[in-house]
Design a protein around this motif. Sequence first.
Motif, PDB file in Angstrom:
ATOM      1  N   CYS A  69       0.889  -1.286   0.129  1.00 16.16           N
ATOM      2  CA  CYS A  69       0.061  -0.040  -0.038  1.00 16.16           C
ATOM      3  C   CYS A  69       0.912   1.267  -0.204  1.00 16.16           C
ATOM      4  N   GLY A  70       1.722   1.544  -1.032  1.00 17.43           N
ATOM      5  CA  GLY A  70       2.445   2.644  -1.276  1.00 17.43           C
ATOM      6  C   GLY A  70       3.731   2.380  -1.877  1.00 17.43           C
ATOM      7  N   ASN A  71       4.347   3.134  -2.578  1.00 17.62           N
ATOM      8  CA  ASN A  71       5.821   2.763  -3.365  1.00 17.62           C
ATOM      9  C   ASN A  71       6.993   3.640  -2.811  1.00 17.62           C
ATOM     10  N   ARG A  72       6.749   4.497  -1.642  1.00 19.44           N
ATOM     11  CA  ARG A  72       7.852   5.150  -1.208  1.00 19.44           C
ATOM     12  C   ARG A  72       8.498   4.459   0.152  1.00 19.44           C
ATOM     13  N   ILE A  73       9.802   3.537  -0.035  1.00 19.25           N
ATOM     14  CA  ILE A  73      10.213   3.018   0.871  1.00 19.25           C
ATOM     15  C   ILE A  73      11.073   4.046   1.921  1.00 19.25           C
ATOM     16  N   ASP A  74      10.726   4.273   3.023  1.00 17.15           N
ATOM     17  CA  ASP A  74      11.439   4.862   4.113  1.00 17.15           C
ATOM     18  C   ASP A  74      12.958   4.318   4.533  1.00 17.15           C
TER      19      ASP A  74
END
Length: 216
Positions: A69-74
């Motif tokens: 649920c998202g495509n930005r890896i922190d």
Amino acid sequence: MYLSLAMGSTECVLLAVMAYDRYVAICNPLRYPIIMNRKVCVQMATVSWMTGCLTALLETSFALRTPLCGNRIDHFTCEILAVLKLACTSSLLMDLIMLVVSVLLLPIPMLLICISYAFILSTILRIKSAEGRNKAFSTCGAHLTVVILYYGAALSMYLKPSSSSSQEIDKVISLLYGVLTPMLNPIIYSLRNKEVKDAVKKLLGKVPLLLMHAKL
């Protein structure tokens, strides 16, 4: 992700293999060339690489099947724990795979290392000459330093509850075992070399002279 996991997993197994090598060198020095012959070394290195590559393939293949649920890896890299935090739902199978692989690559090799060093310490304490003890300790010092740095960071990263620390702390820990330790490896291991030691002593001896010239 696969390359990072494969290299890190292989390092875990190789450190355990190196602990066995140190055990044979100190506890059975006369039989060392026979026990640790070229064939055995190649076999142990092959097993280490195969274990690292296969476990990394298992983790990566299942992680990529997990709906996110998202495509930005922190994170600084495509680190698997950071990727799994984006999962829409928790997967019992993925959690089980991560747990099994983590136990296989961290506590078990660490236990083997501890057993090897228990025998090594027992042998060193029986050496009567101080020179012999110092030589034995120098043989293990570099490896033990790397083990403490690498396993300390990796264990705190992969075998802790997910809610026990923030993502920022995870990123700092990953830098420690993923960047700092590999950078220190050449320095730590090369300090065993007499020529390198002499070169370092000469360099340190020139530092006061350089500071003095700089002030003048």
